[in-house]
Design an enzyme around this catalytic site. Structure first.
Site, PDB file in Angstrom:
ATOM      1  N   ALA A 158      31.821  45.913  28.070  1.00 35.71           N
ATOM      2  CA  ALA A 158      32.839  44.903  28.414  1.00 35.71           C
ATOM      3  C   ALA A 158      32.788  44.525  29.892  1.00 35.71           C
ATOM      4  CB  ALA A 158      34.231  45.377  28.000  1.00 35.71           C
ATOM      5  N   VAL A 165      33.561  46.152  34.699  1.00 36.95           N
ATOM      6  CA  VAL A 165      34.285  46.193  33.428  1.00 36.95           C
ATOM      7  C   VAL A 165      35.510  45.279  33.566  1.00 36.95           C
ATOM      8  CG1 VAL A 165      35.543  47.681  31.812  1.00 36.95           C
ATOM      9  CG2 VAL A 165      33.471  48.525  32.949  1.00 36.95           C
ATOM     10  N   ASP A 166      35.680  44.372  32.623  1.00 37.58           N
ATOM     11  CA  ASP A 166      36.690  43.316  32.730  1.00 37.58           C
ATOM     12  C   ASP A 166      37.662  43.400  31.558  1.00 37.58           C
ATOM     13  OD1 ASP A 166      38.077  41.020  33.306  1.00 37.58           O
ATOM     14  OD2 ASP A 166      36.322  39.721  33.417  1.00 37.58           O
ATOM     15  N   GLY A 167      38.949  43.553  31.865  1.00 38.26           N
ATOM     16  CA  GLY A 167      39.962  43.593  30.811  1.00 38.26           C
ATOM     17  C   GLY A 167      40.756  44.898  30.786  1.00 38.26           C
ATOM     18  N   ASN A 279      38.426  37.499  28.868  1.00 36.82           N
ATOM     19  CA  ASN A 279      37.306  36.839  29.540  1.00 36.82           C
ATOM     20  C   ASN A 279      35.997  37.155  28.826  1.00 36.82           C
ATOM     21  OD1 ASN A 279      39.275  36.299  31.392  1.00 36.82           O
ATOM     22  ND2 ASN A 279      38.369  37.474  33.060  1.00 36.82           N
TER      23      ASN A 279
END
Ligand code: HEM
Length: 347
Positions: A158, A165-167, A279
């Site tokens: 992700a 790492v996004d989220g 995203n």
């Protein structure tokens, strides 16, 4: 005609809270002649048919976790519903407000409808989009025009294409609907018995819905890769390999990290207002265009607008989010994703 009995039964939101998937398509459409009754009819029936259309594709692989959320832009909302006394516009729904910071700008771009199509399989996203666009007519006969179609993919654990790492800070569990869905208590009513108050009933149109903001960012990878890992980590506010949050204290002397600028604390209550992000990286190494498609869902549009202002104008003004030195938004559009119950009642 809308059936207003719906506010008495539990209101089902759209699948805003669907789990993050391996694939997504972000489809933004403009409606060609929104004032024409025939066009309005076609759009209303597309909206009313969302649940059926979704099931048609989702049933073909139950493990595919297929879902689609539709959002409606402010101008189209006016065209579709301004003549209806029973449907009140969501209080904050307005077009994306462009922002001009000292160094970076967030443009507002066209868009009447957003389809956020998600699945574990690319073919499910493709098939849904194909059926949807076919139903709206092809070429010059179509009632819509494709403004942007971005195909996103999940990148390793992700991560965005910047390598982070996004989220992670997304709300979970009970905090998710509390951050993302307009609640009945958000709609003020002067009456003691709000359910018998026609203004309240109209206002409840928004309940169970969510404001959605999208921006398509392209990255300057050569510039970003010229930074060392420590410099990149101070831009984002987390460590790159292990995704650990960096201490805000180190920021007091330098410009603030992205995660800090994107944190909104309510002045009255002191609580943090989260938004839900899904995203997705997109792009093609062949053409060199690649980036991050930002999508944020919120119960309060002002929260997302404030995040953007803090990022682009900076805190204090001039100290903008350095993620923008490596990421340029090509689009910016705001929508409202009403509840599934609202959509179903449009038929
Ligand atoms: C956090 C990437 C644009 C809002 C993060 C994080 C990353 C990231 C890697 C840290 C991990 C996480 O919590 O998810 C990006 C990229 C963007 C972008 C690559 C576009 C180029 C935006 C925009 C907004 C936003 C436009 C809001 C309008 C947030 C929020 C957080 C966050 C609310 C969590 C902050 C916290 O509470 O820790 N982003 N972001 N991001 N971002 Fe972004």
């Amino acid at each position: 005609q809308m059936s207003m009995a719906s506010h008495r039964v539990p209101i089902a939101p759209q699948s805003v809270d669907a789990p993050l998937t391996q694939h997504a398509t972000f489809l933004v459409l403009a409606v060609r002649s929104p004032a024409e009754p025939q066009t309005r009819q076609a759009i209303r029936s597309t909206l009313a048919g969302m649940s059926g259309r979704t099931k048609t594709v989702a049933m073909r692989d139950l493990g595919g976790r297929f879902s689609c959320v539709v959002g409606i832009g402010s101008d189209l909302w006016d065209h579709l519903f301004s003549s209806s006394a029973e449907v009140k516009k969501p209080a904050e729904l307005r077009p994306f407000r462009p922002i001009r910071g000292g160094k970076h700008a967030a443009p507002a771009t066209r868009g009447d409808l957003l389809f956020h199509i998600r699945a574990e399989r690319r073919d499910l996203c493709f098939e849904f989009e194909r059926q949807l666009l076919d139903s709206l007519g092809r070429g010059a006969d179509s009632v819509v025009e494709v403004v942007d179609e971005t195909v996103g993919f999940r990148y390793f654990d992700a991560r965005d294409l910047l390598g982070f790492v996004d989220g992670t800070a997304n709300p979970l569990g009970a905090a998710l609907p509390a951050s993302v869905l307009v609640a009945a208590s958000d709609i003020s009513s002067g009456s003691n018995d709000p359910c018998s108050d026609p203004d309240y009933v109209a206002a409840s149109t928004a309940v169970g819905g969510s404001y959605v903001v999208v921006q398509k960012y392209v990255h300057d990878m050569a510039r970003w890769n010229a930074l060392n890992t420590e410099q990149q980590e101070s831009v984002i506010g987390r460590t790159k390999l292990t995704n650990e949050e960096l201490d805000d204290v180190t920021e007091t002397t330098q410009s603030k990290a992205h995660k800090t600028l994107a944190t909104i604390v309510d002045e009255q209550t002191g609580e943090e207002h989260d938004i839900l992000r899904d995203n997705m990286p997109f792009g093609s190494p062949g053409t060199g265009e690649l980036g991050t498609y930002f999508i944020g869902y919120s119960r309060r549009l002002w929260v997302v607008e404030k995040m953007l202002e803090r990022m682009f104008v900076g805190v204090p003004p001039g100290m903008h989010d350095r993620i923008l030195d490596y990421s340029m938004p090509l689009t910016g559009t705001t929508f409202f994703a009403p509840s599934a119950s609202f959509l179903a009642n449009l038929s």
